[in-house]
Design a protein around this motif. Structure first.
Motif, PDB file in Angstrom:
ATOM      1  N   GLN A 228       0.829  -1.205   0.000  1.00 44.74           N
ATOM      2  CA  GLN A 228       0.000   0.000   0.000  1.00 44.74           C
ATOM      3  C   GLN A 228       0.860   1.250   0.000  1.00 44.74           C
ATOM      4  O   GLN A 228       0.562   2.234  -0.667  1.00 44.74           O
ATOM      5  N   SER A 229       1.966   1.226   0.749  1.00 41.42           N
ATOM      6  CA  SER A 229       2.851   2.379   0.823  1.00 41.42           C
ATOM      7  C   SER A 229       3.548   2.626  -0.508  1.00 41.42           C
ATOM      8  O   SER A 229       3.586   3.744  -1.013  1.00 41.42           O
ATOM      9  N   VAL A 230       4.106   1.542  -1.095  1.00 40.69           N
ATOM     10  CA  VAL A 230       4.832   1.693  -2.352  1.00 40.69           C
ATOM     11  C   VAL A 230       3.901   2.069  -3.481  1.00 40.69           C
ATOM     12  O   VAL A 230       4.268   2.800  -4.399  1.00 40.69           O
ATOM     13  N   SER A 231       2.654   1.583  -3.439  1.00 44.66           N
ATOM     14  CA  SER A 231       1.703   1.911  -4.503  1.00 44.66           C
ATOM     15  C   SER A 231       1.293   3.367  -4.464  1.00 44.66           C
ATOM     16  O   SER A 231       0.549   3.830  -5.316  1.00 44.66           O
ATOM     17  N   GLY A 232       1.814   4.114  -3.470  1.00 45.88           N
ATOM     18  CA  GLY A 232       1.544   5.543  -3.415  1.00 45.88           C
ATOM     19  C   GLY A 232       2.195   6.314  -4.540  1.00 45.88           C
ATOM     20  O   GLY A 232       2.004   7.509  -4.671  1.00 45.88           O
ATOM     21  N   TYR A 233       3.028   5.631  -5.375  1.00 48.97           N
ATOM     22  CA  TYR A 233       3.629   6.278  -6.541  1.00 48.97           C
ATOM     23  C   TYR A 233       2.513   6.821  -7.422  1.00 48.97           C
ATOM     24  O   TYR A 233       1.628   6.098  -7.866  1.00 48.97           O
ATOM     25  N   LYS A 234       2.530   8.108  -7.670  1.00 47.28           N
ATOM     26  CA  LYS A 234       1.460   8.754  -8.410  1.00 47.28           C
ATOM     27  C   LYS A 234       1.909   9.058  -9.849  1.00 47.28           C
ATOM     28  O   LYS A 234       3.017   9.502 -10.085  1.00 47.28           O
ATOM     29  N   HIS A 235       1.022   8.806 -10.780  1.00 46.47           N
ATOM     30  CA  HIS A 235       1.259   9.195 -12.170  1.00 46.47           C
ATOM     31  C   HIS A 235      -0.071   9.567 -12.800  1.00 46.47           C
ATOM     32  O   HIS A 235      -1.138   9.348 -12.213  1.00 46.47           O
ATOM     33  N   GLN A 236      -0.038  10.128 -13.995  1.00 51.30           N
ATOM     34  CA  GLN A 236      -1.249  10.630 -14.650  1.00 51.30           C
ATOM     35  C   GLN A 236      -1.780   9.665 -15.698  1.00 51.30           C
ATOM     36  O   GLN A 236      -2.567  10.052 -16.550  1.00 51.30           O
ATOM     37  N   GLY A 237      -1.338   8.430 -15.673  1.00 56.19           N
ATOM     38  CA  GLY A 237      -1.795   7.464 -16.658  1.00 56.19           C
ATOM     39  C   GLY A 237      -0.756   7.262 -17.746  1.00 56.19           C
ATOM     40  O   GLY A 237       0.095   8.118 -17.993  1.00 56.19           O
ATOM     41  N   LEU A 238      -0.847   6.102 -18.419  1.00 55.81           N
ATOM     42  CA  LEU A 238       0.158   5.742 -19.411  1.00 55.81           C
ATOM     43  C   LEU A 238       0.186   6.721 -20.579  1.00 55.81           C
ATOM     44  O   LEU A 238       1.262   7.118 -21.041  1.00 55.81           O
ATOM     45  N   PRO A 263      -2.546   1.127 -24.839  1.00 51.63           N
ATOM     46  CA  PRO A 263      -3.631   0.334 -24.249  1.00 51.63           C
ATOM     47  C   PRO A 263      -4.008   0.802 -22.844  1.00 51.63           C
ATOM     48  O   PRO A 263      -3.299   1.580 -22.213  1.00 51.63           O
ATOM     49  N   GLN A 264      -5.132   0.292 -22.379  1.00 51.78           N
ATOM     50  CA  GLN A 264      -5.555   0.500 -20.993  1.00 51.78           C
ATOM     51  C   GLN A 264      -5.065  -0.697 -20.172  1.00 51.78           C
ATOM     52  O   GLN A 264      -5.343  -1.844 -20.517  1.00 51.78           O
ATOM     53  N   LEU A 265      -4.353  -0.437 -19.082  1.00 55.43           N
ATOM     54  CA  LEU A 265      -3.830  -1.488 -18.222  1.00 55.43           C
ATOM     55  C   LEU A 265      -4.287  -1.257 -16.789  1.00 55.43           C
ATOM     56  O   LEU A 265      -4.667  -0.140 -16.424  1.00 55.43           O
ATOM     57  N   ASP A 266      -4.240  -2.302 -15.997  1.00 58.13           N
ATOM     58  CA  ASP A 266      -4.533  -2.123 -14.577  1.00 58.13           C
ATOM     59  C   ASP A 266      -3.421  -1.279 -13.950  1.00 58.13           C
ATOM     60  O   ASP A 266      -2.329  -1.135 -14.511  1.00 58.13           O
ATOM     61  N   ASN A 267      -3.693  -0.715 -12.783  1.00 58.41           N
ATOM     62  CA  ASN A 267      -2.781   0.259 -12.186  1.00 58.41           C
ATOM     63  C   ASN A 267      -1.387  -0.317 -11.947  1.00 58.41           C
ATOM     64  O   ASN A 267      -0.379   0.354 -12.189  1.00 58.41           O
ATOM     65  N   ARG A 268      -1.319  -1.592 -11.495  1.00 61.54           N
ATOM     66  CA  ARG A 268      -0.019  -2.181 -11.193  1.00 61.54           C
ATOM     67  C   ARG A 268       0.834  -2.313 -12.444  1.00 61.54           C
ATOM     68  O   ARG A 268       2.018  -1.945 -12.453  1.00 61.54           O
ATOM     69  N   ARG A 269       0.268  -2.832 -13.511  1.00 64.98           N
ATOM     70  CA  ARG A 269       1.026  -2.991 -14.751  1.00 64.98           C
ATOM     71  C   ARG A 269       1.329  -1.636 -15.392  1.00 64.98           C
ATOM     72  O   ARG A 269       2.407  -1.434 -15.965  1.00 64.98           O
ATOM     73  N   GLU A 270       0.381  -0.736 -15.319  1.00 66.58           N
ATOM     74  CA  GLU A 270       0.603   0.588 -15.899  1.00 66.58           C
ATOM     75  C   GLU A 270       1.769   1.288 -15.228  1.00 66.58           C
ATOM     76  O   GLU A 270       2.639   1.867 -15.890  1.00 66.58           O
ATOM     77  N   THR A 271       1.836   1.196 -13.901  1.00 62.49           N
ATOM     78  CA  THR A 271       2.937   1.811 -13.161  1.00 62.49           C
ATOM     79  C   THR A 271       4.267   1.187 -13.554  1.00 62.49           C
ATOM     80  O   THR A 271       5.262   1.883 -13.782  1.00 62.49           O
ATOM     81  N   ALA A 272       4.304  -0.141 -13.648  1.00 64.47           N
ATOM     82  CA  ALA A 272       5.550  -0.830 -14.011  1.00 64.47           C
ATOM     83  C   ALA A 272       6.001  -0.446 -15.415  1.00 64.47           C
ATOM     84  O   ALA A 272       7.193  -0.217 -15.667  1.00 64.47           O
ATOM     85  N   VAL A 273       5.064  -0.350 -16.364  1.00 65.84           N
ATOM     86  CA  VAL A 273       5.411   0.021 -17.745  1.00 65.84           C
ATOM     87  C   VAL A 273       5.921   1.453 -17.800  1.00 65.84           C
ATOM     88  O   VAL A 273       6.901   1.760 -18.496  1.00 65.84           O
ATOM     89  N   ILE A 274       5.281   2.350 -17.052  1.00 62.46           N
ATOM     90  CA  ILE A 274       5.722   3.750 -17.039  1.00 62.46           C
ATOM     91  C   ILE A 274       7.147   3.859 -16.502  1.00 62.46           C
ATOM     92  O   ILE A 274       8.002   4.538 -17.083  1.00 62.46           O
ATOM     93  N   LEU A 275       7.418   3.174 -15.395  1.00 63.46           N
ATOM     94  CA  LEU A 275       8.762   3.217 -14.824  1.00 63.46           C
ATOM     95  C   LEU A 275       9.784   2.611 -15.783  1.00 63.46           C
ATOM     96  O   LEU A 275      10.908   3.106 -15.911  1.00 63.46           O
ATOM     97  N   ILE A 333       5.514  -8.469 -13.080  1.00 66.35           N
ATOM     98  CA  ILE A 333       4.192  -8.415 -13.725  1.00 66.35           C
ATOM     99  C   ILE A 333       4.121  -9.386 -14.903  1.00 66.35           C
ATOM    100  O   ILE A 333       3.228  -9.281 -15.752  1.00 66.35           O
ATOM    101  N   GLY A 334       5.084 -10.314 -14.982  1.00 66.99           N
ATOM    102  CA  GLY A 334       5.076 -11.326 -16.028  1.00 66.99           C
ATOM    103  C   GLY A 334       5.595 -10.842 -17.362  1.00 66.99           C
ATOM    104  O   GLY A 334       5.381 -11.490 -18.388  1.00 66.99           O
ATOM    105  N   ALA A 335       6.287  -9.699 -17.380  1.00 66.15           N
ATOM    106  CA  ALA A 335       6.788  -9.135 -18.635  1.00 66.15           C
ATOM    107  C   ALA A 335       8.275  -9.433 -18.792  1.00 66.15           C
ATOM    108  O   ALA A 335       8.975  -9.769 -17.828  1.00 66.15           O
ATOM    109  N   ALA A 356      -4.958  -8.241 -17.640  1.00 65.10           N
ATOM    110  CA  ALA A 356      -5.105  -6.789 -17.727  1.00 65.10           C
ATOM    111  C   ALA A 356      -6.532  -6.397 -17.453  1.00 65.10           C
ATOM    112  O   ALA A 356      -7.482  -7.064 -17.850  1.00 65.10           O
ATOM    113  N   ALA A 357      -6.677  -5.278 -16.786  1.00 67.51           N
ATOM    114  CA  ALA A 357      -8.031  -4.827 -16.445  1.00 67.51           C
ATOM    115  C   ALA A 357      -8.698  -4.287 -17.681  1.00 67.51           C
ATOM    116  O   ALA A 357      -8.060  -3.655 -18.504  1.00 67.51           O
TER     117      ALA A 357
END
Length: 357
Positions: A228-238, A263-275, A333-335, A356-357
């Motif tokens: 929950q703490s680490v997921s506090g990473y904020k972004h504006q979407g892919l 594409p539209q991804l769930d928050n966890r995968r979207e964050t990983a792809v952005i990083l 995330i399996g990538a 994916a969501a």
């Protein structure tokens, strides 16, 4: 702007309207055939130097400037409308150099105009009267363009500092949260484990089992709190983050092209792809010697293929800690990440889409 050391080239063709001073004599005066040919050749040489200057950095702009001055000086006896070419040289001098060097070079350019007027037969009585004010005025525009460039550089630097500060604050927040969570939790786990060990030594298995059950629950609760703490990473979407990364590349002097549908991804995968993309783009700007970069999104069956290619003419791949960490983050995330040499570096991320969501 393509780069902090280059002129913006979008309006370069429109600025050529000032060549009207060079064109008018061609329409109003009868010249010999060889004169027409020489003026056409001078015009072509000037245009080559002119667009060369737009592609040059300020550090190397002295070459096209010298070419423009030479062409203008040689054609002046035939067509005094060459004063337009001298004006362009004045603009590039104003843009490229510091104030001290600008004053020296513009004074030398004015001296050259006077020398040409005194030593050559120039068929225009106003060559100096109109020429010197025109060249000076246009050179001031070059100074203004340089000041505009410095202002934009300061703004972007300020934005980068704010982003870096925000990143530091976010890292400190995560660090504090992890310290608060894990400090107490690990102490509890140690106490429970020690107690379970002692109970087992006394053959009190039921009590030991109870302690181990509580220890397992504490660990699970701690894991949930850490996530929950680490997921506090904020972004504006892919989509928004990709636009920011492409803009960073363009500001660094690259021609950045996006193809495919994001594409539209769930928050966890979207964050990983952005990083991951942020890390790859940073590597391009640090190590790539090219000037083009292409980002592609494609769906192949139930897999998402993301590729980032540059034309940096790399000869070898050196994977450091950043790439190693990137592979681990994607593996979570399996990538997978593949790096290849292909007239530069081609980075490919392959991500399954079943969940994916």
């Amino acid at each position: 702007m393509a780069s902090f050391d280059k002129l913006e080239s979008k309006l370069s063709w429109i600025y050529l309207i000032n060549l009207i001073f060079y064109i008018i004599p061609l329409l109003t005066v009868d010249f010999a055939p060889w004169q027409y040919l020489s003026m056409l050749a001078a015009l072509l040489l000037f245009l080559g130097c002119y667009f060369w200057a737009y592609r040059c950095s300020r550090q190397t702009m002295h070459w096209p400037i010298a070419g423009i001055v030479l062409v203008a000086a040689l054609i002046t006896p035939v067509n005094p409308g060459s004063i337009a070419m001298f004006a362009y040289a004045g603009f590039f001098i104003g843009f490229a150099y510091s104030l001290k060097r600008y004053l020296l070079l513009i004074t030398m350019l004015m001296g050259l105009l006077v020398l040409l007027d005194l030593t050559l037969t120039i068929h225009w009585d106003l060559f100096l009267v109109m020429g010197i004010p025109i060249v000076l005025a246009v050179s001031f525009l070059g100074r203004a363009e340089q000041a505009k460039l410095h202002h934009r550089r300061a703004e972007l630097q300020s934005e980068d500092e704010v982003k870096q500060l925000a990143t530091m604050v976010e890292r400190e927040r995560i660090g504090r949260d992890l310290h608060d969570i894990l400090g107490h939790t690990l102490s509890s786990i140690i106490l429970k484990a020690d107690l379970a060990e002692k109970l087992l030594a006394r053959q009190q298995s039921e009590a030991a089992q109870q302690q181990l059950t509580e220890l397992s629950q504490i660990a699970r609760d701690a894991l949930a709190q850490v996530r929950q703490s680490v997921s506090g990473y904020k972004h504006q979407g892919l989509t928004a983050e990709v636009a920011k990364l492409l803009n960073r590349l363009r500001e660094a002097g690259y021609t950045a092209v996006l193809s495919g549908e994001i594409p539209q991804l769930d928050n966890r995968r979207e964050t990983a792809v952005i990083l991951a993309l942020t890390e790859l783009v940073t590597n391009v700007m640090r190590h790539c010697k090219g000037d083009q970069c292409q980002l592609r999104f494609a769906r192949l069956g139930n897999r998402l293929i993301i590729s980032l290619d540059d034309n940096g003419h790399a000869t070898e791949l050196n994977e450091g800690n950043g790439i190693a960490g990137l592979r681990e983050r994607l593996a979570a995330i399996g990538a997978t990440l593949t790096l290849q040499l292909n007239n530069g570096v081609a980075a490919t991320i392959e991500l399954p889409l079943q969940e994916a969501a």
